[in-house]
Scaffold this motif. Structure first.
Motif, PDB file in Angstrom:
ATOM      1  N   LEU A 125     -12.879 -15.736  12.601  1.00  0.00           N
ATOM      2  CA  LEU A 125     -11.899 -15.360  11.587  1.00  0.00           C
ATOM      3  C   LEU A 125     -11.750 -13.845  11.520  1.00  0.00           C
ATOM      4  N   ALA A 126     -12.893 -13.135  11.667  1.00  0.00           N
ATOM      5  CA  ALA A 126     -12.851 -11.681  11.578  1.00  0.00           C
ATOM      6  C   ALA A 126     -11.988 -11.110  12.698  1.00  0.00           C
ATOM      7  N   THR A 127     -12.135 -11.674  13.909  1.00  0.00           N
ATOM      8  CA  THR A 127     -11.316 -11.190  15.022  1.00  0.00           C
ATOM      9  C   THR A 127      -9.848 -11.398  14.725  1.00  0.00           C
ATOM     10  N   GLU A 128      -9.527 -12.590  14.187  1.00  0.00           N
ATOM     11  CA  GLU A 128      -8.125 -12.871  13.858  1.00  0.00           C
ATOM     12  C   GLU A 128      -7.601 -11.863  12.833  1.00  0.00           C
ATOM     13  N   ALA A 129      -8.405 -11.604  11.802  1.00  0.00           N
ATOM     14  CA  ALA A 129      -7.987 -10.674  10.749  1.00  0.00           C
ATOM     15  C   ALA A 129      -7.783  -9.279  11.326  1.00  0.00           C
ATOM     16  N   ALA A 130      -8.705  -8.861  12.200  1.00  0.00           N
ATOM     17  CA  ALA A 130      -8.604  -7.515  12.766  1.00  0.00           C
ATOM     18  C   ALA A 130      -7.354  -7.391  13.637  1.00  0.00           C
ATOM     19  N   LEU A 131      -7.037  -8.451  14.411  1.00  0.00           N
ATOM     20  CA  LEU A 131      -5.842  -8.405  15.247  1.00  0.00           C
ATOM     21  C   LEU A 131      -4.595  -8.315  14.379  1.00  0.00           C
ATOM     22  N   CYS A 132      -4.625  -8.990  13.215  1.00  0.00           N
ATOM     23  CA  CYS A 132      -3.470  -8.910  12.317  1.00  0.00           C
ATOM     24  C   CYS A 132      -3.313  -7.490  11.791  1.00  0.00           C
ATOM     25  N   MET A 133      -4.449  -6.848  11.416  1.00  0.00           N
ATOM     26  CA  MET A 133      -4.365  -5.509  10.819  1.00  0.00           C
ATOM     27  C   MET A 133      -3.942  -4.445  11.817  1.00  0.00           C
ATOM     28  N   THR A 134      -4.024  -4.750  13.121  1.00  0.00           N
ATOM     29  CA  THR A 134      -3.642  -3.741  14.109  1.00  0.00           C
ATOM     30  C   THR A 134      -2.376  -4.126  14.842  1.00  0.00           C
ATOM     31  N   SER A 135      -1.586  -5.002  14.244  1.00  0.00           N
ATOM     32  CA  SER A 135      -0.357  -5.429  14.918  1.00  0.00           C
ATOM     33  C   SER A 135       0.667  -4.295  14.919  1.00  0.00           C
ATOM     34  N   GLU A 136       1.766  -4.502  15.642  1.00  0.00           N
ATOM     35  CA  GLU A 136       2.757  -3.447  15.827  1.00  0.00           C
ATOM     36  C   GLU A 136       3.274  -2.926  14.491  1.00  0.00           C
ATOM     37  N   LYS A 137       3.493  -3.838  13.559  1.00  0.00           N
ATOM     38  CA  LYS A 137       4.041  -3.420  12.273  1.00  0.00           C
ATOM     39  C   LYS A 137       3.129  -2.406  11.595  1.00  0.00           C
ATOM     40  N   TRP A 138       1.820  -2.676  11.600  1.00  0.00           N
ATOM     41  CA  TRP A 138       0.895  -1.774  10.922  1.00  0.00           C
ATOM     42  C   TRP A 138       0.643  -0.509  11.710  1.00  0.00           C
ATOM     43  N   GLN A 139       0.745  -0.596  13.051  1.00  0.00           N
ATOM     44  CA  GLN A 139       0.654   0.615  13.858  1.00  0.00           C
ATOM     45  C   GLN A 139       1.728   1.595  13.406  1.00  0.00           C
ATOM     46  N   LYS A 140       2.938   1.062  13.199  1.00  0.00           N
ATOM     47  CA  LYS A 140       4.050   1.930  12.817  1.00  0.00           C
ATOM     48  C   LYS A 140       3.795   2.556  11.446  1.00  0.00           C
ATOM     49  N   GLN A 141       3.323   1.721  10.498  1.00  0.00           N
ATOM     50  CA  GLN A 141       3.059   2.230   9.152  1.00  0.00           C
ATOM     51  C   GLN A 141       2.003   3.321   9.171  1.00  0.00           C
ATOM     52  N   GLU A 142       0.919   3.075   9.934  1.00  0.00           N
ATOM     53  CA  GLU A 142      -0.153   4.077   9.982  1.00  0.00           C
ATOM     54  C   GLU A 142       0.367   5.372  10.586  1.00  0.00           C
ATOM     55  N   ALA A 143       1.255   5.249  11.578  1.00  0.00           N
ATOM     56  CA  ALA A 143       1.766   6.448  12.225  1.00  0.00           C
ATOM     57  C   ALA A 143       2.602   7.265  11.253  1.00  0.00           C
ATOM     58  N   ILE A 144       3.456   6.558  10.492  1.00  0.00           N
ATOM     59  CA  ILE A 144       4.383   7.280   9.621  1.00  0.00           C
ATOM     60  C   ILE A 144       3.688   7.784   8.364  1.00  0.00           C
TER      61      ILE A 144
END
Lengths: 307, 420
Positions: B319-338
């Motif tokens: 479950l932790a791996t799944e959660a971590a993959l969700c938190m690093t998806s493209e959408k969140w990459q963009k948010q973290e960048a901006i």
């Protein structure tokens, strides 16, 4: 019949067959049973870690390479004793120990004399002297560090210190020693006060009559009579000062070559996860402390019993 | 014998109650996953945790826990808990330098199959390398970072291509105004500088067994550091300067060249709103590739950044791996960048229009990332970095041949498991 020797009177009551009476035996057995829980707890809590550290120090154990543990005899000790960081840490620690204990003795004696001869507000003076000793060591160390911070410390500005002490080796050592002395002088002062109170006043009066000056009275009467208690205080303080960790860690974290042996042990054990080397450092500190205690008891007359 | 009174019964009852209360919680309800890592100042990863928890359909809930103040203290925190097999860590935010150490010690879960594909999908080569150890993947790249050269366009018409050129250009400018601003404090940032120079000169510091392979490239690198410190064009507090000191000096106009991470651009932009001096600096703030060492050879710099790792000792690694993959998806990459100024690891995010607005230097960043190197990838990295700091600090007193020889001896002692 004529060769019967006089019975010994000081020994425990002897039976006809020699040895103790049943009652004495039972008492002794009860004594052992009552002591047993304390001894067992001490063995578990204090003895086990020492033996475990000794065992670890004879092996190469590194938590980062969990499968590579093996027995290596004394090679960890050889590595520590031939490393220049160990000797530099050792000399730093000895310097801090000797200088801070001497300063504490001198200042502590002065404060003890002041407390002894105080005519008014005795309790208030004695309580206020104890305040530094009551402060938490880490908090006090932070206060000292922030006071001497190169960028924002008030002490640096107030005394126009250039270069700021915490950027040089001897400056940092001075700040660490000052923090230690400030913190534990009250402890020494209290112990010395206890010793001073036991010196009979008649001796001073008699010496004054004979024309002895204050300094002579101090050297010839006070010092010899408080010597056993003094030596015990110095012994405790020296052993503690040798193992100094918190003040040095907070003030410099070992920067500017101000590593102490305890910080070195911490770096090997917690930082590098090298249990073998770290345990070797710990055991070497243990041995040094034992040697110091031995010297104090044997040669310098430290004696908890004699009064 | 006296009968045991009511007091004893009460104590026994209390003891039983305590024991029962200590026994585990309920079996139903979502599993709590503990995320241990820095909390973003703008709240992005907290929002990511919340949304991923909601999207999981009640299977898990991510609880965030912050880490210590400094990188050293954070590493110690992780290392202590992982070595003790702490069951309460499900996802940890690891610096790129931890991967070899944690993987070799057997503390991290290996990603395989579909999860590995997902973690590395569209990820640039530098960050992808930073989660790999001995050809196995032990983490999910989250964000990355490389240093760039920032310079004053009004003082320097053409950015330098090598360090020797930059030092020469600085000497042609007046002192203070023409300063080169780097991080010279005795800490990890100093090792980043040294590693960048060695890699750009084509050399390496250690091999995978932590044995030193220092050669002329390292000597040249040490010489460059000494030259900068003695050029008369470096900040007087170089030997205690970290990233923020360099940034603030540049914003105050006390330098023409700065080597720093991309966050300084956003910081200068916001500081320009309150300070006239910084406004002028920001308007003339140029960016270029990190200078190389040899003419004609482009620089290779060390990447920073963070990866999410899943400890083996956690209670729910799947479950932790799944959660971590969700938190690093493209959408969140963009948010973290901006929002947080953390460069993304996925190639496609660099082409996004909103991201490019915040990072006008997005292409330069991507180019630098293509050529990046990791810091010496060895499980004993913490030893290596300390040895480098001890042997090459302060910058002024470096004697290139001698210092590198001392460093080589020390690294050899460390590789044999001793201490120097």
């Amino acid at each position: 019949m004529a060769e019967v020797t006089a019975p010994a009177t000081a020994a425990p009551p002897a039976t006809q067959q020699g040895g103790l009476t049943d009652r004495a035996k039972a008492e002794r057995k009860l004594a052992y049973i009552l002591c047993a829980p304390a001894v067992l707890t001490m063995a578990l809590v204090a003895g086990f870690p020492i033996f475990y550290a000794l065992w670890l120090s004879l092996r190469r154990e590194d938590l980062r390479f969990p499968d590579a543990g093996e027995f290596v005899g004394l090679s960890n000790y050889a590595a520590v004793l031939t490393s220049e960081t160990w000797w530099s840490a050792f000399s730093n620690t000895m310097i801090i120990t000797v200088v801070s204990v001497i300063l504490e003795l001198v200042l502590g004696m002065l404060i003890a004399q002041a407390m002894y001869r105080a005519i008014f507000a005795r309790t208030a003076i004695r309580a206020s002297v104890l305040v530094p000793y009551g402060a938490v060591t880490v908090v006090a160390a932070f206060a000292w560090r922030l006071a001497f911070d190169p960028a924002t410390g008030f002490a640096v500005e107030l005394f126009n210190l250039d270069p700021p002490p915490l950027t040089t080796h001897w400056g940092s050592m001075a700040v660490i020693i000052m923090a230690e002395v400030w913190k534990t002088t009250p402890f020494i002062a209290l112990l010395l006060l206890g010793g001073l109170a036991l010196v009979p006043d008649d001796l001073y009066k008699a010496a004054k009559m004979d024309g002895a000056s204050a300094w002579q009275r101090f050297i010839k009467i006070t010092l010899p009579l408080i010597r056993p208690a003094l030596m015990v205080a110095v012994l405790f303080r020296t052993l503690d000062a040798f193992r100094i960790y918190d003040a040095a860690f907070i003030i410099t974290r070992g920067a500017n070559d101000t590593d102490t042996v305890s910080i070195l042990g911490y770096e090997q054990l917690v930082n590098r996860l090298n249990l073998g080397l770290g345990s070797a450092v710990s055991i070497l500190i243990f041995i040094t402390v034992m040697i110091m205690a031995f010297i104090f008891f044997r040669f310098l007359g430290a004696s908890p019993e004699r009064r | 014998m006296r009968r045991a009174g009511p007091g004893v019964a009460a104590i026994a009852a209390a003891a039983c109650a305590i024991v029962v209360a200590g026994c585990g919680g309920s079996d139903d309800g979502p599993v709590t996953l503990n995320y241990i890592g820095p909390l973003d100042p703008g709240g992005t990863n907290v929002a990511a945790a919340k949304e991923c928890s909601e999207q999981s359909g009640g299977r898990y809930e991510i609880a965030m826990f912050p880490v210590a103040n400094s990188a050293d203290a954070t590493r110690e925190l992780f290392v202590r808990r992982l070595a003790a097999g702490d069951k309460n860590m499900d996802i940890i935010n690891m610096d790129t330098i931890y991967t070899p150490e944690f993987a070799e010690a057997g503390w991290m879960r290996e990603l395989t199959g579909a999860q590995k594909e997902d973690a590395l999908e569209d990820v640039l080569p530098g960050p992808a390398e930073s989660v790999t150890w001995k050809d196995k993947v032990y983490g999910i790249p989250t964000n990355t970072n490389v240093q760039l050269l920032w310079y004053r366009k009004d003082l320097v018409p053409q950015p330098p291509e090598t360090w020797d050129e930059m030092i020469q250009m600085a000497k042609d400018l007046p002192p203070t105004e023409g300063n080169i601003l780097e991080q010279g404090n005795k800490y990890e940032g100093y090792v980043v500088w040294f590693n960048n120079l060695v890699a750009s000169a084509g050399g390496e510091i250690v091999n995978a067994e932590a044995e030193p392979v220092l050669d002329d490239a390292a000597v040249k690198a040490a010489a460059i550091i000494r030259d900068v410190a003695n050029s008369g064009r470096s900040d007087p507090s170089l030997s205690t300067a970290q990233e923020d000191q360099a940034r603030l000096a540049f914003e105050a106009g006390k330098g023409a060249f700065m080597l720093n991470w991309p966050y300084v651009y956003a910081a200068a932009r916001s500081d320009a709103e309150t300070s006239e001096v910084t406004k002028k600096v920001f308007e003339n703030m140029g960016y270029a590739r990190w200078p190389g060492v040899n003419k004609g050879e482009p620089s290779k710099v060390s990447i920073g950044g963070a990866n999410l790792g899943i400890p083996k000792s956690g209670k729910n690694p799947e479950l932790a791996t799944e959660a971590a993959l969700c938190m690093t998806s493209e959408k969140w990459q963009k948010q973290e960048a901006i929002k947080e100024g953390l460069p993304p690891v996925m190639n496609s995010v660099y082409d996004d229009a909103e991201v490019r607005k915040v990072y006008p230097f997005a292409d330069l960043l991507r180019e630098q990332l293509q050529d990046s190197v990791v810091r010496p990838p060895t499980p004993s990295y913490s030893d290596v970095t300390l040895a480098i700091q001890d042997s090459l600090h302060p910058p002024r007193s470096i004697n290139p041949e001698q210092s590198i020889n001392t460093l080589r001896d020390r690294l050899k002692i460390l590789a044999d498991g001793g201490m120097y």
